[in-house]
Design an enzyme around this catalytic site. Structure first.
Site, PDB file in Angstrom:
ATOM      1  N   GLU A 181       4.659-118.884  13.668  1.00 42.68           N
ATOM      2  CA  GLU A 181       5.936-118.176  13.719  1.00 42.68           C
ATOM      3  C   GLU A 181       5.851-117.008  14.701  1.00 42.68           C
ATOM      4  O   GLU A 181       4.836-116.802  15.355  1.00 42.68           O
ATOM      5  CB  GLU A 181       6.294-117.660  12.319  1.00 42.68           C
ATOM      6  N   ASP A 226       6.472-106.361  12.090  1.00 45.76           N
ATOM      7  CA  ASP A 226       6.971-107.287  13.108  1.00 45.76           C
ATOM      8  C   ASP A 226       7.377-106.569  14.397  1.00 45.76           C
ATOM      9  O   ASP A 226       8.513-106.710  14.876  1.00 45.76           O
ATOM     10  CB  ASP A 226       8.168-108.074  12.568  1.00 45.76           C
TER      11      ASP A 226
END
Length: 529
Positions: A187, A15
């Protein structure tokens, strides 16, 4: 110019979120249940990344975030790092504690100190991002649609942010549900201004084989947003199961000082159908064509190699590590599970690691408790320190002083509390023995055991684990004699088998009687050709 080989930040660094200040780029990554949390790196070439610290590195921060209460692969998810008016802002979510909660951290120096977390009321969901634009600040996040048109349908929502007071205000706006109808988990949103457009970048498809990056744009921050007809703009899902790099997605963009654009994204390196290193950080150039970002033009996927036009101000981090645990604070590359490891400290003799006492029954939480919250390595409470595996072929080992007979110690490869491999040294009526153990679904299975014979008190033993295409080989060395304990496959260390979102850590552990610290004189990590 700097030539690179992907991944540019190997090991469990998922991420990625990046920003630039002057000629320096700064990177933040998820850390889940591990402490210190939210690692930060700096670079001047987007290739050579130097650790600068962690945003969550104080016990008080861990308590406020309730890391002690999160399950495996819970904890700190998908941060966003931004810089504005001399201040670094880091938005993140803690998942799996008393309640999922998004929070904001600030610092004037990425090396810290970072503030205590400020929780934002009304910031439902996960994966928050911050966007500064034309004198205003915005906060966007991802949450499940209730009720959704299909399972795991999500929406990207936006509200205005007061970055000083740490609160949301004003009208809420629903920006997007992702590019593909039926695709789960739109997301990881990020917003950028380019050429009169506001671009919304998001991951979708789940962080597995169908992971992808899609983009939409609008003339206004609040929308409406229209998706790129070419979505997804980055994915490896179409390459099939034989692709070396898979699960590609969750990207962040950054503009360099020369006007070029770059993307940092996560991906996994697969061997024999699984990955043990976790999700890693990859680099790709980005061009703008017809008002849309194009990732790695001409290829449309992550390249194995590439170059940036920048030079590095830092020396590359050595691949090998020989840590003798010098006196002072424990090096930041050592991670504890859900908080600092009580009693772990260094001296001139090395690292001292002590078994924790079992929690009193009167303080046990009501209701079901994740096994791994109390059993991070073995079937009894254990102290464990882990170093990220960063290479698919590597030898890792510890040198330790023969411990007190009342403790069990050794070297663990931890994927989660319920999955892993370990080589443990324990004393039985027949004497000391080294045992290789596989842990799957919370159940231990002995792979091999070797008695190591009479050993003088104070002797130093070497315990090693070697990871290769053949699997994991455990060995013990005593007084110059090396004995292989077991060779087993590495399937238990893969996310495909164990589930979750993390990579594998390797390091020493100790369990048993408290009050008898084990001394580890050195840790060696050597990548293999």
């Amino acid at each position: 110019m700097t030539v690179f080989a992907n991944p540019v930040l190997p090991g469990m660094y998922p991420d990625p979120s990046v920003c630039r200040v002057g000629d320096t780029f700064y990177l933040a990554n998820s850390s889940f249940e591990y402490f210190p949390g939210l690692p930060l790196h700096s670079s001047t070439d987007l290739v050579t990344w130097t650790p600068v610290g962690h945003a969550v590195d104080r016990p008080g921060q861990a308590r406020l975030l309730d890391l002690a209460g999160v399950p495996d692969s819970g904890g700190l998810y998908a941060p966003t790092l931004r810089h504005h008016d001399g201040v670094f802002f880091l938005a993140c979510t803690v998942v799996g504690g008393a309640a999922d909660a998004s929070f904001l951290l600030t610092a004037t120096d990425p090396a810290g100190p970072w503030s205590d977390p400020v929780f934002l009321e009304g910031a439902r969901g996960i994966d928050p991002t911050i966007f500064f634009h034309e004198g205003r600040a915005w906060w966007a996040g991802c949450r499940l649609v209730e009720p959704g048109a299909y399972p795991a349908q999500t929406e990207i929502w936006l509200r205005e942010l007061d970055p000083v007071a740490g609160r949301l205000f004003g009208q809420e706006h629903i920006l997007w549900n992702g590019a593909v109808t039926g695709a789960v988990w739109a997301e990881g949103p990020h917003l950028y201004a380019h050429d009169g457009w506001i671009h919304l970048l998001a991951a979708e498809g789940g962080t597995e084989r169908n992971h992808a990056v899609s983009v939409a744009r609008s003339r206004s921050v609040t929308g409406p947003y229209v998706g790129n007809p070419g979505n997804p703009v980055l994915s490896h899902r179409q390459l099939g199961a034989t692709a070396r790099v898979q699960n590609v997605g969750h990207a962040d963009l950054v503009e360099a000082g020369d006007g070029s654009w770059w993307a940092l994204a996560l991906g996994v390196r697969v061997r024999a159908g699984g990955h043990v290193l976790g999700r890693e950080t990859f680099l790709a150039p980005v061009a703008w064509e017809s008002g849309w970002p194009v990732f790695n033009p001409g290829a449309g996927r992550l390249g194995e190699r590439g170059s940036t036009p920048f030079t590095s101000a830092d020396a590359p981090t050595p691949a090998e590590l020989h840590d003798t645990f010098p006196p002072g604070p424990l090096a930041a590359h050592w991670l504890g599970v859900r908080g600092p490891v009580p009693g772990a400290h260094t001296s001139a003799a090395g690292l001292h690691l002590e078994a924790p006492a079992p929690p009193p029954a009167s303080t046990a939480p009501a209701g079901p408790t994740p096994t791994s919250a109390l059993q991070p390595v073995t079937g009894t409470p254990a102290a464990f320190l882990g170093y990220r595996l960063r290479h698919p072929d590597v030898r890792a080992g510890i040198h330790l002083v023969l411990p007190h007979p009342g403790v069990t110690t050794g070297l663990a490869l931890r994927q989660s509390g319920d999955f892993g491999l370990r080589l443990e040294l324990a004393h039985a009526p027949a004497g000391w023995a080294a045992t290789a153990i596989a842990r799957a679904d919370g159940v231990d299975t002995v792979l091999g055991r070797v008695p190591i014979g009479p050993v003088a008190t104070g002797s130093v033993l070497d315990l090693t684990a070697e990871l290769s295409a053949a699997g994991v080989e455990f060995a013990v060395s005593v007084t110059g004699e090396t004995r292989v304990i077991a060779l087993t496959d590495a399937a238990l260390l893969t996310t495909e088998r164990a589930g979750g979102f993390v990579g594998t850590l390797v390091g020493p552990f100790v369990s048993g009687e408290p009050g008898h610290p084990v001394t580890v004189t050195a840790f060696d990590y050597v990548p293999l050709p």
